[in-house]
Design a protein around this motif. Structure first.
Motif, mmCIF file in Angstrom:
data_model
loop_
_atom_site.group_PDB
_atom_site.id
_atom_site.type_symbol
_atom_site.label_atom_id
_atom_site.label_comp_id
_atom_site.label_asym_id
_atom_site.label_seq_id
_atom_site.Cartn_x
_atom_site.Cartn_y
_atom_site.Cartn_z
ATOM 1 N N ALA A 128 6.074 2.462 -4.065
ATOM 2 C CA ALA A 128 7.477 2.267 -4.228
ATOM 3 C C ALA A 128 8.077 3.196 -4.813
ATOM 4 C CB ALA A 128 7.926 0.777 -4.450
ATOM 5 N N ALA A 129 7.654 3.481 -6.311
ATOM 6 C CA ALA A 129 8.492 4.474 -7.243
ATOM 7 C C ALA A 129 8.127 5.711 -6.904
ATOM 8 C CB ALA A 129 7.724 4.092 -8.546
ATOM 9 N N LYS A 130 7.311 5.982 -5.998
ATOM 10 C CA LYS A 130 6.966 7.612 -5.448
ATOM 11 C C LYS A 130 8.198 7.674 -4.488
ATOM 12 C CE LYS A 130 3.601 10.367 -3.486
ATOM 13 N NZ LYS A 130 2.164 10.469 -2.947
ATOM 14 N N GLN A 131 8.698 6.799 -3.923
ATOM 15 C CA GLN A 131 9.693 6.974 -2.865
ATOM 16 C C GLN A 131 11.217 6.865 -3.405
ATOM 17 O OE1 GLN A 131 8.578 7.988 0.155
ATOM 18 N NE2 GLN A 131 6.657 7.708 -0.532
ATOM 19 N N LEU A 132 11.491 6.810 -4.630
ATOM 20 C CA LEU A 132 12.704 6.799 -4.991
ATOM 21 C C LEU A 132 13.367 8.399 -5.287
ATOM 22 C CD1 LEU A 132 12.806 4.335 -8.357
ATOM 23 C CD2 LEU A 132 14.146 4.343 -6.189
ATOM 24 N N ALA A 133 14.696 8.325 -4.912
ATOM 25 C CA ALA A 133 15.263 9.549 -5.169
ATOM 26 C C ALA A 133 15.643 9.684 -6.546
ATOM 27 C CB ALA A 133 16.456 9.620 -4.092
ATOM 28 N N PRO A 134 16.106 10.992 -6.996
ATOM 29 C CA PRO A 134 16.490 11.277 -8.219
ATOM 30 C C PRO A 134 17.800 10.276 -8.439
ATOM 31 C CG PRO A 134 16.025 13.101 -7.200
ATOM 32 C CD PRO A 134 15.750 12.368 -6.178
ATOM 33 N N GLY A 135 17.818 9.745 -9.794
ATOM 34 C CA GLY A 135 18.809 8.779 -9.930
ATOM 35 C C GLY A 135 18.529 7.519 -9.364
ATOM 36 N N GLY A 136 17.543 7.087 -8.540
ATOM 37 C CA GLY A 136 17.329 5.988 -7.715
ATOM 38 C C GLY A 136 17.018 4.929 -8.505
ATOM 39 N N LYS B 138 0.875 -1.040 -0.122
ATOM 40 C CA LYS B 138 0.021 0.076 -0.120
ATOM 41 C C LYS B 138 0.958 1.134 0.141
ATOM 42 C CE LYS B 138 -3.962 -2.178 0.371
ATOM 43 N NZ LYS B 138 -4.860 -2.086 -0.677
ATOM 44 N N PRO B 139 0.293 2.390 -0.250
ATOM 45 C CA PRO B 139 0.983 3.642 -0.160
ATOM 46 C C PRO B 139 1.692 3.605 1.179
ATOM 47 C CG PRO B 139 -1.149 4.028 -1.204
ATOM 48 C CD PRO B 139 -1.024 2.490 -0.908
ATOM 49 N N TRP B 140 2.988 4.433 1.148
ATOM 50 C CA TRP B 140 3.790 4.293 2.482
ATOM 51 C C TRP B 140 4.758 5.424 2.307
ATOM 52 C CZ3 TRP B 140 8.894 3.764 1.694
ATOM 53 C CH2 TRP B 140 9.434 3.001 0.584
ATOM 54 N N THR B 141 5.237 5.869 3.686
ATOM 55 C CA THR B 141 6.055 7.009 3.823
ATOM 56 C C THR B 141 7.131 6.225 4.863
ATOM 57 O OG1 THR B 141 4.780 8.269 5.107
ATOM 58 C CG2 THR B 141 4.846 8.901 2.686
ATOM 59 N N SER B 142 8.267 6.707 4.830
ATOM 60 C CA SER B 142 9.155 6.527 5.985
ATOM 61 C C SER B 142 9.457 7.734 6.735
ATOM 62 C CB SER B 142 10.299 6.021 5.864
ATOM 63 O OG SER B 142 11.229 5.802 6.735
ATOM 64 N N PRO B 143 8.711 8.069 8.127
ATOM 65 C CA PRO B 143 9.144 9.122 8.997
ATOM 66 C C PRO B 143 10.574 9.244 9.481
ATOM 67 C CG PRO B 143 8.409 7.273 10.399
ATOM 68 C CD PRO B 143 8.273 6.711 8.727
ATOM 69 N N THR B 144 11.307 8.403 8.896
ATOM 70 C CA THR B 144 12.756 8.598 9.380
ATOM 71 C C THR B 144 13.585 9.235 7.825
ATOM 72 O OG1 THR B 144 13.475 6.276 8.927
ATOM 73 C CG2 THR B 144 12.790 7.006 11.113
ATOM 74 N N GLU B 145 12.977 9.010 6.629
ATOM 75 C CA GLU B 145 13.817 9.587 5.469
ATOM 76 C C GLU B 145 12.827 10.123 4.685
ATOM 77 O OE1 GLU B 145 16.086 10.496 3.316
ATOM 78 O OE2 GLU B 145 16.984 8.776 4.491
ATOM 79 N N ARG B 146 13.092 11.500 4.515
ATOM 80 C CA ARG B 146 12.333 12.541 3.958
ATOM 81 C C ARG B 146 12.884 12.651 2.405
ATOM 82 N NH1 ARG B 146 8.052 12.390 6.929
ATOM 83 N NH2 ARG B 146 8.438 12.754 9.099
ATOM 84 N N SER B 147 14.304 12.444 1.990
ATOM 85 C CA SER B 147 14.607 12.808 0.622
ATOM 86 C C SER B 147 14.414 11.629 -0.205
ATOM 87 C CB SER B 147 15.983 13.304 0.758
ATOM 88 O OG SER B 147 16.801 12.282 1.559
ATOM 89 N N ALA C 40 7.219 6.982 -14.902
ATOM 90 C CA ALA C 40 8.290 7.513 -15.538
ATOM 91 C C ALA C 40 9.480 7.049 -15.302
ATOM 92 C CB ALA C 40 8.022 9.223 -15.409
ATOM 93 N N LEU C 41 9.780 5.688 -15.079
ATOM 94 C CA LEU C 41 10.884 5.055 -14.920
ATOM 95 C C LEU C 41 11.562 4.269 -15.989
ATOM 96 C CD1 LEU C 41 10.429 3.171 -11.471
ATOM 97 C CD2 LEU C 41 10.930 5.384 -11.858
ATOM 98 N N THR C 42 12.912 4.167 -16.184
ATOM 99 C CA THR C 42 13.582 3.671 -17.272
ATOM 100 C C THR C 42 14.063 2.189 -17.319
ATOM 101 O OG1 THR C 42 14.495 5.907 -17.602
ATOM 102 C CG2 THR C 42 15.482 4.057 -19.009
ATOM 103 N N LEU C 43 13.837 1.534 -18.469
ATOM 104 C CA LEU C 43 14.178 0.148 -18.094
ATOM 105 C C LEU C 43 15.629 -0.210 -18.314
ATOM 106 C CD1 LEU C 43 13.303 -2.842 -18.521
ATOM 107 C CD2 LEU C 43 13.671 -2.522 -21.033
ATOM 108 N N LEU C 44 16.117 -0.681 -17.221
ATOM 109 C CA LEU C 44 17.569 -1.269 -16.912
ATOM 110 C C LEU C 44 17.380 -2.766 -17.269
ATOM 111 C CD1 LEU C 44 18.269 0.490 -13.665
ATOM 112 C CD2 LEU C 44 18.765 1.192 -16.089
ATOM 113 N N GLU C 45 16.391 -3.402 -16.995
ATOM 114 C CA GLU C 45 16.387 -4.988 -17.191
ATOM 115 C C GLU C 45 15.152 -5.434 -16.853
ATOM 116 O OE1 GLU C 45 18.433 -9.183 -15.455
ATOM 117 O OE2 GLU C 45 19.230 -7.348 -14.899
ATOM 118 N N ALA C 46 14.766 -6.598 -17.566
ATOM 119 C CA ALA C 46 13.473 -7.417 -17.531
ATOM 120 C C ALA C 46 13.704 -8.754 -18.005
ATOM 121 C CB ALA C 46 12.391 -6.765 -17.986
#
Length: 267
Positions: A193-201, A157-166, A238-244
């Motif tokens: 999960a994708a929503k919680q990725l940092a730039p370049g993640g 489900k949608p989640w956030t971590s209160p210990t990690e903001r970036s 808006a993620l780029t394929l690396l492998e599937a």
């Protein structure tokens, strides 16, 4: 409470799922004496049954470790979703993380993982994985001896971590999203999960496709899984394929195949 089967196959308490507390908690805030001893025994059984003896070829482990090493970068912050008892094993494929967070809906699974991490036991399959990746025991022990966060939360489900903001540089979902009831729930979990990725993640996952025998045994049909489903989720995020990569599994009564996938977010 339903009876937990003696044979820990899937590493998932499906029959207890509706009873589990889905509020975010830190494992360290939960008194140990309130944990369910049957659940702890189940996850200890699972760890010893599947992550103890030598690695068997043809099960996809080599491909998963390779994907982690090739696409995972060198993450400052790594979070492992639906970790169960396996995060330390998959850490062998991750390149020198600076911070590790293991998450699962079941605190007893994280309790078993945390106790194992705190020890010095090195099962044969871990030694085999180190040999496959070319990683030394000292590198492995660096990650093992770090402080880890253990979060109890619903990773589907949608989640956030209160210990990690970036955001996180690496998010792994190894066997996580395939527990979703169907494509829509899978898409929701992927998007969360994708929503919680940092730039370049990087978002790296594995979906195990169950055999008909396992579907009938446990009642969870995930035959909807496919590379196309994952690609659609990644496109929407808006993620780029690396492998599937689909990987056939040899001589396993419970799983027919798996899909190893990796996607990245732009800087």
């Amino acid at each position: 409470m339903s009876e937990i089967p003696l044979e820990a196959i899937g590493g998932w308490l499906k029959d207890e799922d509706s009873r589990l507390d889905r509020t975010f908690r830190r494992l360290g805030d939960i008194p140990t004496d309130t944990l369910n001893r049957e659940y702890i025994a189940y996850f200890e059984d699972y760890r010893h049954r599947y992550f103890n003896d030598r690695l068997l070829p043809g099960q996809g482990v080599e491909e998963i470790l390779q994907a982690l090493r090739q696409h995972g970068g060198t993450p400052r912050r790594w979070i492992d979703l639906s970790a169960g008892v396996t995060t330390l094993f998959w850490s062998i494929g991750v390149n020198r993380p600076d911070a590790v967070c293991a998450c699962d809906l079941v605190p007893e699974a994280l309790h078993v993982l945390a106790a194992f991490k705190a020890g010095s036991e090195l099962p044969q399959c871990y030694r085999d994985a180190l040999a496959i990746t070319g990683k030394s025991e000292s590198e492995f022990n660096r990650t093992r001896s770090m402080h880890w966060d253990f979060h109890v939360m619903d990773c589907l489900k949608p989640w956030t971590s209160p210990t990690e903001r970036s955001g996180y540089d690496l998010i792994t979902a190894i066997g996580c999203f395939g527990l979703a009831r169907g494509p829509k729930d899978y898409e929701e979990a992927f998007a969360a999960a994708a929503k919680q990725l940092a730039p370049g993640g990087r978002l790296i996952g594995v979906d195990w496709i169950r055999s008909q025998t396992f579907i009938e045994k446990e009642g969870h049909d995930n035959s909807y899984l496919s590379s196309a489903l994952t690609a659609r989720c990644a496109w929407r995020a808006a993620l780029t394929l690396l492998e599937a990569s689909p990987v056939a599994i040899a001589d396993d009564p419970y799983y027919d195949s798996l899909i190893v996938w990796a996607y990245g977010r732009g800087e």
